[in-house]
Write a protein that holds these residues in place. Structure first.
Motif, PDB file in Angstrom:
ATOM      1  N   ASP A 708       0.832  -1.208   0.000  1.00 31.64           N
ATOM      2  CA  ASP A 708       0.000   0.000   0.000  1.00 31.64           C
ATOM      3  C   ASP A 708       0.863   1.253   0.000  1.00 31.64           C
ATOM      4  OD1 ASP A 708      -2.124  -1.668   0.006  1.00 31.64           O
ATOM      5  OD2 ASP A 708      -2.692  -1.312   2.118  1.00 31.64           O
ATOM      6  N   GLN A 709       1.872   1.236   0.841  1.00 30.22           N
ATOM      7  CA  GLN A 709       2.744   2.432   0.889  1.00 30.22           C
ATOM      8  C   GLN A 709       3.432   2.630  -0.459  1.00 30.22           C
ATOM      9  OE1 GLN A 709       5.282   3.209   4.333  1.00 30.22           O
ATOM     10  NE2 GLN A 709       6.942   3.867   2.967  1.00 30.22           N
ATOM     11  N   PHE A 710       3.870   1.521  -1.047  1.00 28.89           N
ATOM     12  CA  PHE A 710       4.520   1.617  -2.360  1.00 28.89           C
ATOM     13  C   PHE A 710       3.593   2.281  -3.373  1.00 28.89           C
ATOM     14  CE2 PHE A 710       5.032  -0.127  -6.631  1.00 28.89           C
ATOM     15  CZ  PHE A 710       6.327   0.297  -6.907  1.00 28.89           C
ATOM     16  N   GLU A 711       2.331   1.872  -3.352  1.00 28.46           N
ATOM     17  CA  GLU A 711       1.408   2.379  -4.372  1.00 28.46           C
ATOM     18  C   GLU A 711       0.943   3.805  -4.106  1.00 28.46           C
ATOM     19  OE1 GLU A 711      -1.528  -0.695  -4.582  1.00 28.46           O
ATOM     20  OE2 GLU A 711      -0.197  -2.000  -5.755  1.00 28.46           O
ATOM     21  N   LEU A 723       9.454  -0.440  -1.595  1.00 24.86           N
ATOM     22  CA  LEU A 723       9.931  -1.414  -2.582  1.00 24.86           C
ATOM     23  C   LEU A 723      11.096  -2.238  -2.004  1.00 24.86           C
ATOM     24  CD1 LEU A 723       9.714  -2.547  -5.455  1.00 24.86           C
ATOM     25  CD2 LEU A 723      11.174  -0.668  -6.248  1.00 24.86           C
ATOM     26  N   ALA A 724      11.950  -1.576  -1.231  1.00 27.01           N
ATOM     27  CA  ALA A 724      13.072  -2.299  -0.610  1.00 27.01           C
ATOM     28  C   ALA A 724      12.566  -3.356   0.362  1.00 27.01           C
ATOM     29  CB  ALA A 724      14.005  -1.318   0.105  1.00 27.01           C
ATOM     30  N   ALA A 736       5.557  -7.554  -9.077  1.00 23.99           N
ATOM     31  CA  ALA A 736       4.565  -6.571  -9.541  1.00 23.99           C
ATOM     32  C   ALA A 736       5.049  -5.159  -9.256  1.00 23.99           C
ATOM     33  CB  ALA A 736       3.217  -6.834  -8.861  1.00 23.99           C
ATOM     34  N   ALA A 737       5.612  -4.971  -8.076  1.00 20.96           N
ATOM     35  CA  ALA A 737       6.070  -3.628  -7.707  1.00 20.96           C
ATOM     36  C   ALA A 737       7.270  -3.212  -8.561  1.00 20.96           C
ATOM     37  CB  ALA A 737       6.436  -3.596  -6.221  1.00 20.96           C
ATOM     38  N   PHE A 738       8.204  -4.130  -8.798  1.00 17.07           N
ATOM     39  CA  PHE A 738       9.348  -3.774  -9.654  1.00 17.07           C
ATOM     40  C   PHE A 738       8.861  -3.372 -11.055  1.00 17.07           C
ATOM     41  CE2 PHE A 738      12.456  -6.033  -6.766  1.00 17.07           C
ATOM     42  CZ  PHE A 738      13.256  -4.919  -6.558  1.00 17.07           C
ATOM     43  N   ALA A 739       7.881  -4.121 -11.568  1.00 17.95           N
ATOM     44  CA  ALA A 739       7.391  -3.810 -12.914  1.00 17.95           C
ATOM     45  C   ALA A 739       6.704  -2.449 -12.938  1.00 17.95           C
ATOM     46  CB  ALA A 739       6.436  -4.906 -13.387  1.00 17.95           C
ATOM     47  N   SER A 740       5.903  -2.173 -11.939  1.00 16.14           N
ATOM     48  CA  SER A 740       5.186  -0.904 -11.963  1.00 16.14           C
ATOM     49  C   SER A 740       6.143   0.269 -11.733  1.00 16.14           C
ATOM     50  CB  SER A 740       4.025  -0.922 -10.961  1.00 16.14           C
ATOM     51  OG  SER A 740       4.307  -0.153  -9.824  1.00 16.14           O
ATOM     52  N   PHE A 741       7.161   0.040 -10.930  1.00 24.14           N
ATOM     53  CA  PHE A 741       8.162   1.095 -10.702  1.00 24.14           C
ATOM     54  C   PHE A 741       8.875   1.422 -12.017  1.00 24.14           C
ATOM     55  CE2 PHE A 741      12.226   2.896  -9.373  1.00 24.14           C
ATOM     56  CZ  PHE A 741      11.892   3.670  -8.270  1.00 24.14           C
ATOM     57  N   TYR A 742       9.258   0.371 -12.738  1.00 25.35           N
ATOM     58  CA  TYR A 742       9.946   0.618 -14.010  1.00 25.35           C
ATOM     59  C   TYR A 742       9.047   1.400 -14.968  1.00 25.35           C
ATOM     60  CZ  TYR A 742      12.597   0.260 -18.234  1.00 25.35           C
ATOM     61  OH  TYR A 742      13.301   0.601 -19.367  1.00 25.35           O
ATOM     62  N   ALA A 743       7.802   0.980 -15.068  1.00 23.48           N
ATOM     63  CA  ALA A 743       6.890   1.656 -16.002  1.00 23.48           C
ATOM     64  C   ALA A 743       6.724   3.125 -15.639  1.00 23.48           C
ATOM     65  CB  ALA A 743       5.532   0.948 -15.996  1.00 23.48           C
ATOM     66  N   ARG A 744       6.688   3.401 -14.360  1.00 21.50           N
ATOM     67  CA  ARG A 744       6.469   4.776 -13.931  1.00 21.50           C
ATOM     68  C   ARG A 744       7.688   5.669 -14.190  1.00 21.50           C
ATOM     69  NH1 ARG A 744       3.261   7.268  -9.492  1.00 21.50           N
ATOM     70  NH2 ARG A 744       2.317   5.249  -9.099  1.00 21.50           N
ATOM     71  N   PHE A 745       8.888   5.106 -14.058  1.00 23.94           N
ATOM     72  CA  PHE A 745      10.092   5.956 -14.099  1.00 23.94           C
ATOM     73  C   PHE A 745      11.037   5.639 -15.255  1.00 23.94           C
ATOM     74  CE2 PHE A 745       8.856   5.964  -9.552  1.00 23.94           C
ATOM     75  CZ  PHE A 745       8.651   7.329  -9.398  1.00 23.94           C
ATOM     76  N   ASP A 753      18.311   3.798 -11.752  1.00 19.20           N
ATOM     77  CA  ASP A 753      19.464   3.316 -10.978  1.00 19.20           C
ATOM     78  C   ASP A 753      19.020   2.710  -9.641  1.00 19.20           C
ATOM     79  OD1 ASP A 753      21.339   3.957 -12.861  1.00 19.20           O
ATOM     80  OD2 ASP A 753      21.946   5.853 -11.937  1.00 19.20           O
ATOM     81  N   LYS A 754      18.045   3.305  -9.009  1.00 18.38           N
ATOM     82  CA  LYS A 754      17.557   2.770  -7.727  1.00 18.38           C
ATOM     83  C   LYS A 754      16.910   1.394  -7.956  1.00 18.38           C
ATOM     84  CE  LYS A 754      16.327   7.481  -6.260  1.00 18.38           C
ATOM     85  NZ  LYS A 754      17.561   7.795  -5.542  1.00 18.38           N
ATOM     86  N   TRP A 755      16.246   1.283  -9.086  1.00 26.07           N
ATOM     87  CA  TRP A 755      15.594   0.017  -9.469  1.00 26.07           C
ATOM     88  C   TRP A 755      16.647  -1.062  -9.715  1.00 26.07           C
ATOM     89  CZ3 TRP A 755      15.344  -2.319 -14.520  1.00 26.07           C
ATOM     90  CH2 TRP A 755      14.267  -3.190 -14.741  1.00 26.07           C
ATOM     91  N   PHE A 756      17.729  -0.700 -10.382  1.00 31.16           N
ATOM     92  CA  PHE A 756      18.833  -1.648 -10.567  1.00 31.16           C
ATOM     93  C   PHE A 756      19.410  -2.067  -9.203  1.00 31.16           C
ATOM     94  CE2 PHE A 756      19.688   0.255 -14.983  1.00 31.16           C
ATOM     95  CZ  PHE A 756      19.289  -0.885 -15.661  1.00 31.16           C
ATOM     96  N   THR A 757      19.644  -1.071  -8.363  1.00 30.49           N
ATOM     97  CA  THR A 757      20.304  -1.342  -7.086  1.00 30.49           C
ATOM     98  C   THR A 757      19.490  -2.278  -6.199  1.00 30.49           C
ATOM     99  OG1 THR A 757      21.517   0.739  -7.127  1.00 30.49           O
ATOM    100  CG2 THR A 757      21.180  -0.258  -4.961  1.00 30.49           C
ATOM    101  N   LEU A 758      18.208  -2.014  -6.090  1.00 35.72           N
ATOM    102  CA  LEU A 758      17.388  -2.862  -5.214  1.00 35.72           C
ATOM    103  C   LEU A 758      17.373  -4.310  -5.693  1.00 35.72           C
ATOM    104  CD1 LEU A 758      14.247  -0.873  -4.072  1.00 35.72           C
ATOM    105  CD2 LEU A 758      16.306  -1.462  -2.800  1.00 35.72           C
ATOM    106  N   GLN A 759      17.359  -4.493  -6.999  1.00 38.79           N
ATOM    107  CA  GLN A 759      17.354  -5.869  -7.512  1.00 38.79           C
ATOM    108  C   GLN A 759      18.705  -6.543  -7.286  1.00 38.79           C
ATOM    109  OE1 GLN A 759      14.839  -6.482 -11.206  1.00 38.79           O
ATOM    110  NE2 GLN A 759      15.175  -4.259 -11.280  1.00 38.79           N
TER     111      GLN A 759
END
Ligand code: TRP
Ligand code: ZN
Length: 876
Positions: A708-711, A723-724, A736-745, A753-759
């Motif tokens: 919920d907080q993520f969304e 997301l972390a 699902a959250a990684f995919a939506s984060f990528y689509a948004r940014f 870069d943050k998306w790469f790092t968390l993965q």
């Protein structure tokens, strides 16, 4: 690529330059692949140099087009031009003008040193030895000159043309599509502070009136469309300028101050005179895209580069061995600035956490070196945590020893004596010694001895005499090249905490201890504190007054007491951390965590204390990192066991304090619109810590809260921490959250870069494959240092279980990337390879894997000097 086995350079070999440059006129005709550079050097024989010395100018991969002496073209054999050196064996006079024309290819420059292109713009990076990739020059910091730079370019391609100093002239070149600008910097400077920028950039403008009433035009140049994201950086710049006037009496000294944000940059930023060039990650911020850590990073780096104007530029370094003279001092200044702008104790805690994570580990491993090294093969590899962060700690200790007034008097004298000069650590220390009358010869060992000192402390209470004796032993462990050490001068701030939680009087032989600091200078020393009416609990190394490891005879109960009562907030934090660390060490070694009751009691009290700053609570309640536990274990480390212990302890704390965390999560919710200020950031930090503890068991409720907080988050801090949290758990919500984060940014590389790092940080066996796949992702590029650090750097430095996989595949992957990258950007490759700096602490199997991977690198032919140096020293 340069000479693969460069000679070692020694501090003791320093000689003054044979030739000086009184002024230099540069003319750049910018072109994507054939930029013409004309340099006119007013050369003069240095009376302090060697008699009859030839003119020898450095180059790096240069092609000479033309050479003239006092306007007359010269031909061989009166000179010798090689890619790395231009020699005039028989100079025509003791003073003459040498005109040098070179052609350089900025598009082919993938090292990002010298003149290169980034997002179609032109920019330069010259520190430490990049200027020699532009033209032949005495490229050393003790040759200071007055620079005038003319830049010419296509108007369409580069409407903006920037140089050091003040703009003196600009205009069109009639009959062509080109234009030009001439910049003049009146302040003598070494070549490493030269910069130019040309391109299509948007300007965010402001102005600043200095203490003496001069108006300075401020400009931050960013990619078009990013203007709105430069506001926080501009605000931080103005606050920095004011602070340096107030705290150090230092005013800015040109009519303009420009900052340019570029997306391809080897480090954080660069303090070129009047024209700072920044990694855009340290300029651009908006609530939707930047975390609170990003905001504080921007504030700190903007301040750091600005403060270099006095500590680095007006007074520069005699040679690169003195790097800490500008870097350690400037880090100290930016840390003090941030402390004044935010919460001092919270800033100190964050800085010490970072110091231990980066510098203590460096000091404990094969890459350990003194704050001022005495030998190097590749200077680029000495922009380290030791030079920067430990260098800052040494300045901080100086301030502790001399007091505020003595420190300021020393700084004033340093500026007065050495303005306009290239100075040394000896000069710096002499200013403090002369200003205060204090002998600093033992203190100077902090610059020459590597290794983290160990203080072993025990106390003895004498009820009848009302005295408490503190026995202190110091030792400095052996480090590469330094088997035996001398005792250091260690300022140890301390307090004696009475049974009521209040500080008791601190007197030695009935004389009050000034500032609460005793000086440890002998291998063994006793301090007898008098006039006590009850047994105290000692609070040692308050505020982390010295960068040392401490072994004391405090019990767990003493620490619970200090965590609750210590008047020094740093030591309240430290007491809690120490309780947790001891449990984690036992857990990692034995496979079974000890009873966590003491930690839960102490943590619960801090969580529930309404008087404490939320930012402080967030720091205190965050358990020591896996890296910190491994460092404390020091040998035979099994990263999986460390991970399991930490996870187990997080679960124990999260479960026991679930109610408190749930209340905190609700209480710390934002009450208004987003603001990046420290108080709001502290509330978010504590709330997000609670979110993590509430999800650590992986139950549906915790995961749903994170989802919920993520969304719903309206800012990046809340979104990325959610997301972390999800990333730690193998649940469908994660992907699902990684995919939506990528689509948004997806259009925002700094956010991706943050998306790469968390993965890259997911502590699971399939992460290595995921990282390999991500290297093929269209958003990834080996040519961009931020992308490499975000993905591969994060995997190597912040995923201990997977980087150190028992099968060695993590090590092999990273060294393969290092080898691929080396031909492109050797500085970034070398830094990545330095992630192996703790490999000797691993258990034998993993250690052997790491060693094999390092050996493979070391044996690869054609390595850059940067990577060769790290590989050799790591194995040494
Ligand atoms: N002097 C810069 C700073 O600390 C850092 C720096 C050194 C740098 N070498 C560099 C930056 C190479 C980029 C590239 O402020
Ligand atoms: Zn710096």
């Amino acid at each position: 690529m340069r000479d693969a086995e460069p000679k070692a350079i020694h501090l003791s070999d320093y000689r003054p330059p044979d030739w000086l440059v009184d002024k230099v006129d540069l003319d750049f005709s910018l072109h994507p692949s054939q930029t013409r550079v004309t340099a006119k050097l007013a050369l003069r024989r240095n009376p302090a140099g060697e008699a009859d010395a030839p003119v020898v100018l450095e180059g790096d991969g240069l092609t000479l087009v033309r050479l003239a002496i006092d306007g007359t073209p010269v031909a061989g054999p009166s000179f010798e031009a090689r890619p790395d050196r231009l020699t005039l064996a028989h100079p025509p006079a003791d003073a003459f003008e040498l005109e040098i024309e070179t052609l350089v290819d900025p598009t082919a420059n993938t090292q990002l040193m010298g003149l290169y292109r980034t997002s179609r713009n032109y920019c330069t990076q010259c520190e430490p030895e990049g200027f020699r990739r532009i033209t032949y020059y005495p490229d050393r910091p003790d040759v200071l000159s007055v620079f005038t730079t003319r830049i010419e370019a296509d108007k369409e391609e580069a409407p903006i043309l920037l140089g050091n100093g003040n703009l003196v002239e600009s205009g069109d070149i009639p009959g062509t599509s080109r234009h030009y600008a001439v910049w003049h910097d009146p302040w003598r400077k070494p070549s490493y502070l030269f910069a130019l920028v040309g391109g299509r950039l948007a300007r965010v403008g402001d102005s600043f009136v200095t203490a003496s009433g001069r108006t300075v035009e401020l400009g931050i140049f960013v990619e078009e469309g990013k203007e709105a994201r430069a506001g926080y950086a501009m605000d931080a710049l103005k606050r920095s300028m004011r602070w340096d006037e107030e705290a150090f009496g230092r005013e800015y000294d040109l009519d303009v101050f420009n900052i340019v944000a570029v997306s391809d940059f080897n480090m954080g930023a660069m303090e070129n005179k009047g024209l700072n060039v920044f990694n855009d990650k340290y300029v651009l911020a908006s609530p939707e895209t930047a975390t609170d850590a990003d905001y504080s990073g921007i504030e700190g780096v903007i301040a750091h580069e600005y403060f270099h104007n006095w500590t680095g530029n007006r007074i520069t370094c005699r040679d690169w061995f003195q790097l800490c003279l500008k870097e350690g001092l400037t880090v100290f200044r930016d840390q003090e600035f941030s402390s004044d702008q935010r919460s001092r104790p919270v800033k100190r805690i964050a800085d010490v956490r970072a110091l231990k994570a980066a510098q203590f580990t460096e000091d404990q491993g094969p890459l350990a070196h003194p704050v001022r090294p005495e030998t190097y093969r590749e200077i680029n590899n000495f922009y380290t945590a030791t030079v920067y962060e430990k260098g800052s700690e040494v300045v901080r200790m100086l301030k502790t020893l001399l007091g505020d007034a003595g420190f300021r008097a020393g700084m004033d004298l340093y500026f007065e004596r050495h303005d306009g000069e290239a100075a040394t650590i000896e000069d710096f220390l002499a200013a403090f010694a002369d200003a205060t009358g204090r002998d600093l010869s033992q203190f100077a060992l902090w610059y020459s001895q590597s290794g983290t000192p160990l203080l072993t402390v025990s106390g003895a209470w004498d009820e009848a005499a009302g005295t408490y004796r503190l026995d202190v032993a110091q030792s400095v462990p052996p480090t590469p090249g330094q088997p035996v050490k001398k005792p250091m001068l260690i300022p140890l701030a301390l307090g004696l905490v009475g049974p009521d939680g209040q500080d008791m009087p601190l007197s030695l032989g009935n004389v009050p201890v000034e500032n609460g600091v005793v000086e440890v200078s002998e291998p063994q020393q006793s301090f007898l504190f008098t006039g006590l009416d009850a047994r105290p609990v000692p609070s040692l190394n308050r505020g982390f007054s010295a960068p040392v490891n401490l072994a004391s005879d405090l019990t767990e109960a003493d620490r619970v007491f200090l965590a609750a009562h210590d008047a020094d907030p740093f030591n309240r934090f430290d007491a809690l951390q120490r309780i947790a660390l001891e449990m984690l060490k036992t857990g990692a070694r034995s496979g079974t965590l000890p009873a966590p009751d003491a930690l839960i009691t102490a943590a619960g009290a801090i969580l529930a204390d309404p008087a404490l700053d939320p930012a402080f609570k967030a720091q205190a309640l965050a358990l020591p990192s896996e890296g910190e536990v491994s460092r404390e274990l020091a040998s035979d480390v099994d990263p999986d066991a460390v991970f399991a212990a930490r996870k187990g302890l997080r679960l124990a704390v999260g479960t026991a304090l679930a109610e408190g965390f749930a209340t905190t999560y609700a209480d710390m919710a934002a009450t208004g619109p987003f603001s990046p200020d420290a108080a709001s950031a502290g509330r978010r930090a504590l709330r997000n810590l609670a979110l993590d503890y509430l999800a650590v068991g992986g139950e549906a409720e915790g995961i749903a809260r994170a989802r919920d907080q993520f969304e719903l988050a309206d800012n990046m801090t809340d979104r990325i921490t959610a997301l972390a949290v999800l990333a730690q758990h193998e649940v469908p919500e994660r992907e699902a959250a990684f995919a939506s984060f990528y689509a948004r940014f997806e259009r925002d590389p700094l956010v991706i870069d943050k998306w790469f790092t968390l993965q890259a940080q997911i502590p699971a066996p399939d992460t290595l494959d995921r990282v390999k796949d991500l290297m093929l992702h269209p958003a990834f590029s080996l040519a961009n240092p931020n992308r490499v650090r975000a993905l591969v750097g994060a995997f190597a430095a912040a995923n201990p279980t997977q980087f150190n996989r028992a099968d060695g595949a993590g090590h092999d992957f990273v060294t393969d990337v290092v080898l691929t990258l080396d031909g492109k950007n050797s500085q970034v490759a070398a830094r990545l390879l330095a992630s192996f700096k703790t490999f000797r602490q691993l258990e034998p199997g993993r250690r052997a894997n790491a060693e094999r991977a390092l050996r493979k690198v070391a044996e690869t032919p054609g390595l850059s000097p940067d990577v060769a140096d790290i590989a050799t020293r790591s194995l040494g």
